[in-house]
Design an enzyme around this catalytic site. Structure first.
Site, PDB file in Angstrom:
ATOM      1  N   HIS A   1      -7.410  -5.538  -1.087  1.00 35.38           N
ATOM      2  CA  HIS A   1      -6.463  -5.394  -0.391  1.00 35.38           C
ATOM      3  C   HIS A   1      -5.590  -5.521   1.284  1.00 35.38           C
ATOM      4  CE1 HIS A   1      -3.570  -1.593  -0.829  1.00 35.38           C
ATOM      5  NE2 HIS A   1      -3.734  -1.116   0.301  1.00 35.38           N
TER       6      HIS A   1
ATOM      7  N   SER B   1       0.982  -1.216  -0.018  1.00 34.58           N
ATOM      8  CA  SER B   1      -0.229   0.053   0.444  1.00 34.58           C
ATOM      9  C   SER B   1       0.804   0.971   0.560  1.00 34.58           C
ATOM     10  CB  SER B   1      -1.245   0.236   1.204  1.00 34.58           C
ATOM     11  OG  SER B   1      -1.692   0.855   1.193  1.00 34.58           O
TER      12      SER B   1
END
Length: 710
Positions: A673, A560
């Site tokens: 994610h 990320s």
């Protein structure tokens, strides 16, 4: 000379050596044997605690949850209370005789929407309390135990059944999208016609039937976090009452609705976001965590604790305005319990004079006590660990906490809630002891080092088991995401497995990280990535200076926010021999349009991409791709809507392939994610294998056919 004593000492030494020799390094596949504790809830009298136990079902490749009960005196092991496989959110009735929880039954080998079940705490069969089409969540008992409030997104037409052959009644699968936020990572596309509302259901179950729930709120806004007033006459909740809230700074306020029906009233409001809240024992005050909007807008706003009168229109008072650390926050880790919630929030003392809440300071998460009168903050627990969740008995005398450390995934501990400061913690579970007794796990070494501008940066060095300082080791730099998060003293399997494979692992908290104060967290606004990159390089230099790192065998990885910094690093320096960028960003311009959250406010950039394209280009790794010489692996989840692969890994991959530079992309079908934290168990293991496999190839000389063009 005492020959007998010497003989005993020698024997003990041999036995210890043998025991140590029998221990093995941790493996990536150990994740499949991990057990996690989540959402502990203590009985009203403080004698027992129930918690969610999470395990991996390897055959079905999924996480399964069930409820376990344990006595708080620690004299017996936890016992199974429900069979699962999808039980969660346990909540004690006020008299301690019943337990409400959410159970998802299996339909077509998949969990159906969860319903609230009731079960006697002395045992027996669980009975379904609700039967709502879209499921029920967050059960909250009324003070007298006669009712339960919950939230659901059920609409009246959910109960309408149509014939499979009735094409006229079939709903179109075409989406007409009118809102900027129309999909969300993990949840998929947002149904703008559905909203979470509050329901109340009686706990007296009709024979052989479920109870009929009554809807208290309705309309075009979502309501969440319901909680009863002390007299049981109204329910408090939080909500954003703005149709398109992304055009303005965040705005979440505290409301109340009469239990018997009536108009919604505003109880407390701040220029910002109200989070968790709790009603005082006498019902006259409400404490809550909140983040105020600053003007001009900042990249990071540190949360505070407020208290307000329970009467509508009371002016909140900020108790922690002078306390420059995070409250009600945590530490970044890949081993927080997957697919299960964690309790916590705010706990009032029984006399109403103080509050307990978590605070994250320099990578440690502990409970602090905040005095209502003057906002004084004192440590309630101390230690190099993370308090992940907690709950107090009715009289506040006994607290149960779940705590993780660098060498412990998480166990339950008991604390005396009446203590003021530095409260001792007593363990009552040892959920992973059998597995960990066989593992040789390293303990990280904390370091502080000077960055380029003299600012102090905190980090940790994790060394391989059996570390020899006279040898030269390869180094892997790990970078956290967020970017406003901290690494710290919590269990991280990825780091431990890298160390077990012979790597020294460095993880640090560069500027922008939380738990170091408001100013430190906001330093990267309009400079991300930038000076945080310099902090990371200073950390690498500090470890190399210790003399046991081979500076020709450096690796870097992160996910990320750590992924964009990995991409950035290899465009700025050739010093790394291998890199793994996970769930990353490569093109800020494209990301602004495709991510699941809205960037109209200038937290990170001064303007929209077309209004200031030069800034977006300058800070995008793809702009500087021609300078990359580091072999790069890109790890992507196909269902990632937070950092869409099209503006991250795919961009980097195509550009590097065009230049015929060493690059590979590893794609995980169906993963979001959250791949590294709660992705499918087998995918999480394979992810670790690929990351270390790439580093093994370029830092250890172990070639793999998997990364060769075929």
């Amino acid at each position: 000379m005492n020959v007998g004593r010497i003989t005993c000492l020698l024997l003990l030494s041999i036995l210890c050596s043998v025991a140590h020799a029998e221990k093995r390094p941790i493996r990536e596949t150990d994740l499949l044997a991990f057990r996690w504790i989540a959402d502990p809830q203590i009985s009203p009298d403080g004698s027992r605690a129930v918690f969610v136990r999470v395990v991996v079902n390897g055959q079905k490749d999924r996480y399964e949850t069930s409820l376990y009960m344990v006595r708080t005196d620690g004299k017996s092991a936890p016992q199974p209370f429900t069979s699962g496989p999808f039980d969660a959110a346990p909540r004690w009735s006020p008299d301690g005789k019943s337990l409400a929880f959410v159970r998802a039954t299996i339909k077509d080998d998949k969990p159906a929407p969860g319903q609230i079940y009731l079960m006697s705490t002395s045992g027996g069969e669980a009975r379904a309390l609700t039967s709502v089409a879209r499921g029920a969540s967050t059960p909250v008992w009324s003070p007298d135990g006669s009712r339960i409030a919950f939230t659901s997104s059920t609409l009246p037409d959910d109960s309408v059944q149509s014939s499979p052959n009735d094409s006229a009644n079939k709903k179109s699968d075409v989406r007409v999208i009118t809102r900027a936020i129309y999909r969300f990572n993990g949840a998929g596309y947002v149904d703008s016609e559905r909203h979470d509302h509050i329901f109340v259901v009686g706990t007296a179950l009709p024979a052989g039937a479920t109870a009929k729930a009554r809807q208290l709120t309705s309309g075009t806004f979502d309501e969440g976090n319901p909680n009863w007033s002390r007299d049981g006459k109204q329910i408090y909740f939080t909500s954003t009452r703005v149709l398109e809230p992304y055009y303005a700074p965040d705005d979440v306020d505290l409301y109340a609705v009469p239990v018997e029906g009536g108009n919604i009233i505003t109880v407390a409001s701040i220029d910002g976001t109200i989070g968790d809240f709790a009603v005082s024992p006498d019902g006259k005050q409400i404490a809550f965590t909140g983040t105020t909007n600053e003007h001009p807008v900042r990249s990071y706003d540190q949360p505070d604790v407020f208290v307000a009168g329970a009467a509508p229109g009371s002016t909140p008072r900020n108790l922690t305005a002078g306390y420059d650390f995070d409250v009600n926050d945590g530490v970044s880790s890949d081993q927080h319990a997957p697919r299960a919630g964690n309790g916590g929030g705010i706990v009032w003392s029984r006399d109403g004079k103080s509050l307990l809440v978590t605070s994250t300071v320099h990578g440690n998460g502990n409970l602090v006590r905040i005095r209502i009168s003057d906002g004084r903050v004192d440590p309630f627990t101390t230690g190099d660990h993370e308090v992940m969740s907690y709950n107090a008995s009715a009289d506040g005398a006994t607290m149960v906490t779940s705590i993780s450390s660098p060498v412990n995934i998480g166990d339950l501990f008991i604390a005396d809630g009446r203590k003021s400061t530095n409260t001792p913690l007593r363990p009552i579970t040892h959920i992973n002891d059998e597995l960990f007794a066989a593992l040789d796990i390293s303990t990280p070494e904390e370091i502080w080092y000077d960055s380029f501008d003299g600012r102090k940066i905190q980090g940790w060095i994790l060394k391989p088991p059996g570390f020899n300082p006279s040898q030269k080791y390869p180094l892997i730099l790990e970078i956290h995401g967020g970017p406003h998060l901290p690494y710290g003293n919590s269990f991280t399997h990825e780091f431990l497995w890298m160390a077990a494979k012979g790597y020294v692992v460095l993880y640090t908290n560069p500027r922008g990280s939380t738990s170091y104060g408001q100013d430190f967290g906001n330093l990267i606004q309009f400079k991300y990535p930038g000076d945080d990159y310099k902090d990371l390089m200073a950390g690498v230099d500090a470890v190399i200076a210790r003399g046991y790192i081979d500076d020709k065998r450096l690796g870097v990885t992160g996910g990320s926010g750590g992924g964009i910094l990995t991409n950035w690093i290899i465009t700025q320096t050739p010093r790394f021999a291998a890199a793994v960028s996970q769930r990353s960003i490569a093109d800020w311009y494209g990301f602004w349009f495709t991510t699941d959250f809205w960037l109209s406010q200038p937290q990170w950039f001064h303007a929209a991409p077309w209004e200031d394209p030069a800034d977006f280009a300058a800070r995008s790794p793809i702009t500087h791709i021609a300078s990359v010489t580091t072999p790069l692996m890109l790890v992507e989840g196909d269902a990632d809507m937070r950092t869409p692969p099209a503006d991250g890994g795919e961009v980097m991959f195509r550009a590097l392939k065009y230049m015929k530079k060493p690059v590979v992309m590893v794609r995980f079908p169906g993963e979001t994610h959250e791949l590294s934290r709660s992705g499918g168990p087998r995918h999480r293991v394979e992810r670790l294998q690929h990351i270390v496999g790439w580093f093994d190839q370029y830092l250890q000389g172990v070639k793999s056919d998997a990364y060769v063009v075929k």
